[in-house]
Scaffold this motif. Structure first.
Motif, PDB file in Angstrom:
ATOM      1  N   GLY A   9     -21.406  17.237  39.762  1.00  0.00           N
ATOM      2  CA  GLY A   9     -21.712  18.023  38.334  1.00  0.00           C
ATOM      3  C   GLY A   9     -22.706  17.232  37.425  1.00  0.00           C
ATOM      4  O   GLY A   9     -22.589  17.302  36.492  1.00  0.00           O
ATOM      5  N   LYS A  10     -23.574  16.301  38.086  1.00  0.00           N
ATOM      6  CA  LYS A  10     -24.809  15.516  37.368  1.00  0.00           C
ATOM      7  C   LYS A  10     -25.532  16.655  36.556  1.00  0.00           C
ATOM      8  O   LYS A  10     -25.738  16.419  35.514  1.00  0.00           O
ATOM      9  N   THR A  11     -25.889  17.533  37.436  1.00  0.00           N
ATOM     10  CA  THR A  11     -27.138  18.325  36.718  1.00  0.00           C
ATOM     11  C   THR A  11     -26.262  19.555  35.452  1.00  0.00           C
ATOM     12  O   THR A  11     -26.905  19.691  34.424  1.00  0.00           O
ATOM     13  N   GLU A  12     -24.962  19.616  35.752  1.00  0.00           N
ATOM     14  CA  GLU A  12     -24.101  20.403  34.462  1.00  0.00           C
ATOM     15  C   GLU A  12     -24.166  19.478  33.323  1.00  0.00           C
ATOM     16  O   GLU A  12     -24.333  20.030  32.117  1.00  0.00           O
ATOM     17  N   GLN A  22     -16.756  14.326  33.667  1.00  0.00           N
ATOM     18  CA  GLN A  22     -18.111  14.943  33.032  1.00  0.00           C
ATOM     19  C   GLN A  22     -17.991  14.689  31.461  1.00  0.00           C
ATOM     20  O   GLN A  22     -19.033  14.294  30.918  1.00  0.00           O
ATOM     21  N   VAL A  79     -17.065  18.570  42.139  1.00  0.00           N
ATOM     22  CA  VAL A  79     -16.262  19.522  41.312  1.00  0.00           C
ATOM     23  C   VAL A  79     -15.606  20.602  41.993  1.00  0.00           C
ATOM     24  O   VAL A  79     -14.509  20.727  41.938  1.00  0.00           O
ATOM     25  N   THR A 114     -23.386  14.029  45.383  1.00  0.00           N
ATOM     26  CA  THR A 114     -23.930  15.264  45.205  1.00  0.00           C
ATOM     27  C   THR A 114     -22.711  16.407  45.039  1.00  0.00           C
ATOM     28  O   THR A 114     -21.680  16.254  45.699  1.00  0.00           O
ATOM     29  N   GLY A 115     -22.918  17.186  44.393  1.00  0.00           N
ATOM     30  CA  GLY A 115     -21.675  18.186  43.700  1.00  0.00           C
ATOM     31  C   GLY A 115     -20.972  17.503  42.772  1.00  0.00           C
ATOM     32  O   GLY A 115     -19.629  18.247  42.520  1.00  0.00           O
ATOM     33  N   ARG A 117     -31.675  27.091  37.825  1.00  0.00           N
ATOM     34  CA  ARG A 117     -30.690  26.558  37.307  1.00  0.00           C
ATOM     35  C   ARG A 117     -30.854  26.364  35.677  1.00  0.00           C
ATOM     36  O   ARG A 117     -30.303  26.853  34.921  1.00  0.00           O
TER      37      ARG A 117
HETATM   38  P1  ADP Z   1     -24.937  17.479  40.999  1.00  0.00           P
HETATM   39  O1  ADP Z   1     -25.976  17.819  40.224  1.00  0.00           O
HETATM   40  O2  ADP Z   1     -24.190  16.361  40.982  1.00  0.00           O
HETATM   41  O3  ADP Z   1     -25.249  17.908  42.489  1.00  0.00           O
HETATM   42  P2  ADP Z   1     -24.054  20.098  39.920  1.00  0.00           P
HETATM   43  O4  ADP Z   1     -24.185  19.797  38.629  1.00  0.00           O
HETATM   44  O5  ADP Z   1     -25.015  20.723  40.801  1.00  0.00           O
HETATM   45  O6  ADP Z   1     -23.956  18.578  40.681  1.00  0.00           O
HETATM   46  O7  ADP Z   1     -22.633  20.754  40.494  1.00  0.00           O
HETATM   47  C1  ADP Z   1     -22.145  21.063  41.797  1.00  0.00           C
HETATM   48  C2  ADP Z   1     -21.580  22.624  41.606  1.00  0.00           C
HETATM   49  O8  ADP Z   1     -20.506  22.620  40.812  1.00  0.00           O
HETATM   50  C3  ADP Z   1     -22.804  23.514  40.936  1.00  0.00           C
HETATM   51  O9  ADP Z   1     -22.555  24.700  41.590  1.00  0.00           O
HETATM   52  C4  ADP Z   1     -22.064  23.609  39.486  1.00  0.00           C
HETATM   53  O10 ADP Z   1     -22.614  25.059  38.986  1.00  0.00           O
HETATM   54  C5  ADP Z   1     -20.823  23.429  39.578  1.00  0.00           C
HETATM   55  N1  ADP Z   1     -20.193  22.854  38.380  1.00  0.00           N
HETATM   56  C6  ADP Z   1     -20.448  21.632  37.856  1.00  0.00           C
HETATM   57  N2  ADP Z   1     -19.695  21.469  36.655  1.00  0.00           N
HETATM   58  C7  ADP Z   1     -18.683  22.404  36.965  1.00  0.00           C
HETATM   59  C8  ADP Z   1     -17.547  22.276  35.873  1.00  0.00           C
HETATM   60  N3  ADP Z   1     -17.269  21.635  34.883  1.00  0.00           N
HETATM   61  N4  ADP Z   1     -16.656  23.488  36.406  1.00  0.00           N
HETATM   62  C9  ADP Z   1     -16.862  24.288  37.417  1.00  0.00           C
HETATM   63  N5  ADP Z   1     -18.035  24.166  38.015  1.00  0.00           N
HETATM   64  C10 ADP Z   1     -19.056  23.231  37.764  1.00  0.00           C
END
Ligand code: ADP
Ligand code: ZN
Length: 737
Positions: free
Chosen positions: A235-238, A207, A387, A232-233, A270
């Motif tokens: 961490g793209k949205t983060e 990330q 993640v 999915t999962g 979110r």
């Molecule tokens: P995507 O958008 O790719 O599906 P998300 O950004 O939703 O992924 O991340 C998946 C989950 O992991 C979410 O619950 C998010 O809050 C959590 N998450 C994302 N990045 C981190 C991180 N660096 N450390 C801990 N949790 C994270």
């Protein structure tokens, strides 16, 4: 104003008409102070009052013989369209063969005149209704039965529950048995007012690398497009959230585009948990009043972030820094009526005009975007790991050729039934997925699973009831239904076309004790229905959820341990060169819905085509292997991304006339074909008749998109359709049915 030097002032105004040109009006003295580019004005056009947008101000008198009318009124106090949006709208109008005025109209949310909704209630008392019932037909009875237990219902809700069309309703109104009332609609924005707050996570290495790249470009305020591929999962949205932090720190604004039918409440929450009230929301399920409020907030710079569906691309930002296009491969980004723009591509243009950064995010990017990344047009960022380490579900194929007895009418194999039963016993939840609603029928051999393809275009042939024959809707080639399957020589060719409703009935029959709900486009047209069903499913009060692509995305319910795909082949057999890609995307996404908690997930995919590579690669969730294979096919057949397409659609009431006009157009095209573009058709569209209008299409193929524009523009100079023919041009078409 400095143009007040005694000379007469003129303005160019564009109107929401099909013709892509501006009209000149003179400015009466009393309005001279008020005019400005980007304001709306009231003008008289063909003896009607119309609203248009001022796009230029000048003092060049028009030719003597031209009668110039005066502006009637200026609508806005401040310009509503910024110079940058004017430019974007112009680009969209020219590129997609729409008109500047029409595109500009979609930039401004229409002010709600009344937000009253149509409600239905009984017009006579219940006893009288009961006496009447015997004399009525089935549909009318259904309506009345529902009204007997719900004295007041929204018309849409009633029609949906009764599963009837408008006409029995109208009859009942006419007879005075039921009546219509208009009532104030409640504000239907559902977002929870109390959102938890969240802090940025410490990023994983992957990330961090991705974010650093984005931040570099955001810092430089340069135009750059990134393709962010991650399951999915991952961490793209983060990453979006943290990149937006950077944008806000620079005092700029960010736009987050999401597909129209996505589960916005989750995304919304979110963003609000991170940025609080700094977020505006624009999508079709919020009321017009709210939409207007949000729009003004953005325009005044009161919010830094806007989340919205396709049309949010026209949000009136003052100082844009970043555009995120989430799930960039989604087809809903392409508008299927005039202006037929693709929001992803428009986003890229808008970013170019404003020196902004674009992030295209997806687990399964479109072939076009992957190809652009490969060519170096986009920067490629990759997230390969999840993640949180919940294990991927186990995916198994069920070969329907073996599992469903030949004469049986069911589509739910014994294996799938057994799996559902186990879930019901363990009080776990199931999602059943059918790739699309029942639709144009296609033909499949139930012995070898193959469907019949056009030998020239390699797309599925469609069964046409009228001709009782198979047709390729790209080139028009007509074929008889063979009595033997050309591949395996068996006599097992069968017509298909099964929808979600049918599956729902069958599940109800098989598992009468289960609580079942259905989600598809028809249902989401009702306000709140989507939110309602989803929240029930989330709480566990629905055992089995049956749905179309709507449920493929975003759903995150830990208690779902089984996903069943009823028939993977439905999307595979659509006569569209993107059928494989679409199937792969859907299957990958829907598989991701199972086993998101501590319980292990299982995915069962029923298919007649277990060997198909898009199904095989989806089982292993191997995006790269799919891409490598599919890109070869595209190159071989010269489909996008190796060529560009334009689809030209003709519609009209008299079939022979429609075809005749299409042929005239084709002749003119041929005369203008200096660069040897491929001209396919005219041929009837797959959906060859809509609302008693016949439809024909001509498909143009070229290496360069500007050549498509050139030849079409040239052709339109000498060919204009007669009034009874509707001609539509679709550039980079996605829906070619
Ligand atoms: P995507 O958008 O790719 O599906 P998300 O950004 O939703 O992924 O991340 C998946 C989950 O992991 C979410 O619950 C998010 O809050 C959590 N998450 C994302 N990045 C981190 C991180 N660096 N450390 C801990 N949790 C994270
Ligand atoms: Zn063909």
């Amino acid at each position: 104003m400095d143009h007040l030097n005694g000379k007469k002032t003129f303005v160019g105004v564009v109107l929401s008409l099909k013709v892509n040109k501006s009209f000149t009006y003179s400015v009466p003295k009393e309005l001279e102070e008020e005019i400005a580019i980007g304001k709306r004005a009231l003008v008289s056009f063909r003896n009607r009052k119309c609203q248009g947008c001022i796009i230029e101000i000048h003092q060049t008198p028009p030719p003597e013989n031209l009668k110039i009318k005066e502006l009637i009124e200026i609508v806005d106090q401040e310009p509503v369209i910024t110079p940058e949006l004017l430019k974007l709208a112009k680009w969209i109008a020219n590129y997609y063969f729409s008109s500047w005025g029409m595109v500009l109209k979609s930039c401004i949310p229409t002010l709600s005149k009344s937000n009253k909704e149509k409600y239905i209630s009984l017009g006579i008392n219940q006893e009288e209704v009961k006496l009447l019932l015997k004399e009525l037909n089935k549909a009318q009875k259904r309506i009345l039965h529902i009204l007997l237990s719900n004295p007041l219902l929204k018309e849409k809700e009633l029609l949906y529950q009764a599963e009837v069309s408008n006409s029995p309703l109208k009859t009942l109104v006419r007879k005075g048995i039921i009546k219509i009332t208009y009532l104030q609609e409640q504000n239907i924005l559902t977002s929870s007012s109390k959102v938890k707050t969240s802090q940025p996570f410490l990023l994983t290495d992957e990330q961090r690398v991705a974010l650093e790249q984005l931040n570099k470009s955001i810092e430089k305020e340069e135009f750059k497009v990134f393709l962010l591929q991650g399951i999915t999962g991952s961490g793209k949205t983060e990453i979006y959230l943290q990149a937006i932090n950077k944008v806000i720190a620079k005092g700029k604004q960010a736009l987050v585009l999401i597909p129209e039918i996505s589960l916005t409440p989750q995304m919304e929450e979110r963003f609000k948990s991170r940025f609080g009230e700094n977020v505006a929301i624009l999508h079709s399920r919020i009321s017009l009043k709210k939409k207007n409020e949000e729009w003004h907030k953005i325009k005044k710079g009161q919010v830094s972030i806007t989340i919205g569906a396709r049309s949010a691309i026209f949000a009136p930002f003052l100082n844009l820094g970043l555009i995120v296009v989430d799930e960039e491969h989604e087809r809903t980004y392409k508008q299927d009526h005039n202006p037929r723009y693709h929001a992803r591509d428009a986003a890229i243009m808008r970013a170019k005009f404003t020196s902004s950064v674009v992030v295209l995010g997806s687990a399964t990017p479109s072939l076009e975007s992957l190809y652009n990344a490969q060519k170096g047009k986009y920067d490629y960022l990759r997230l390969s790991y999840r993640v949180k380490d919940f294990s991927l579900p186990e995916v198994k194929l069920i070969d329907l050729r073996k599992e469903i007895p030949e004469k049986s009418k069911t589509l739910i194999s014994f294996k799938l039934q057994k799996a559902i039963k186990e879930r019901l016993e363990r009080r776990e939840q199931t999602i059943l997925f059918l790739n699309r609603r029942g639709f144009s029928p296609y033909i499949l051999c139930v012995s070898c699973g193959k469907s019949l393809l056009c030998e020239y275009c390699n797309v599925t042939l469609t069964y046409h009831l009228k001709d009782k024959a198979l047709r390729c809707h790209y080139c028009g080639n007509l074929a008889e239904i063979p009595s033997l399957c050309p591949y395996c020589k068996n006599k097992k060719i069968k017509l298909f076309g099964s929808g979600t409703e049918k599956i729902e009935k069958e599940i109800n029959r098989l598992f009468p004790q289960a609580k079942v709900a259905r989600l598809d486009i028809d249902i989401t047209k009702k306000k709140n229905a989507l939110e309602d069903i989803l929240s029930k499913f989330n709480q566990g009060s629905i055992d089995i959820l049956i749905g179309t692509q709507i449920i493929a995305k975003g759903l995150d319910v830990p208690n779902v341990t089984l996903v069943g795909v009823i028939l993977a082949d439905t999307s595979l057999n659509i006569p569209d060169f993107r059928a494989s890609e679409h199937t792969f995307n859907l299957l990958t996404q829907v598989a991701g819905r199972a086993g998101r908690g501590d319980l292990k997930g299982e995915v069962l995919i029923q298919t007649y085509n277990p060997e198909q590579f898009c199904i095989q690669t989806a089982v292993n969730q191997d995006c790269n292997l799919f891409y490598q294979e599919e890109i070869k096919n595209r190159e071989e057949l010269d489909y996008p991304p190796f060529s560009r397409l334009a689809n030209i659609i003709f519609q009209g009431k008299i079939e022979s006339k429609v075809e005749e006009e299409a042929l005239k157009f084709q002749k003119t095209l041929k005369n203008n074909n200096f660069f040897d573009l491929k001209i396919l058709g005219p041929s009837p569209c797959v959906i060859s008749k809509v609302k008693s209008k016949y439809r024909f299409q001509i498909l143009l193929k070229s290496k360069k998109v500007f050549l498509l524009h050139q030849i079409i523009n040239k052709t339109l100079e000498s060919y204009q359709p007669p009034a009874f023919i509707k001609l539509e041009i679709d550039i980079d078409p996605i829906f070619m049915l």
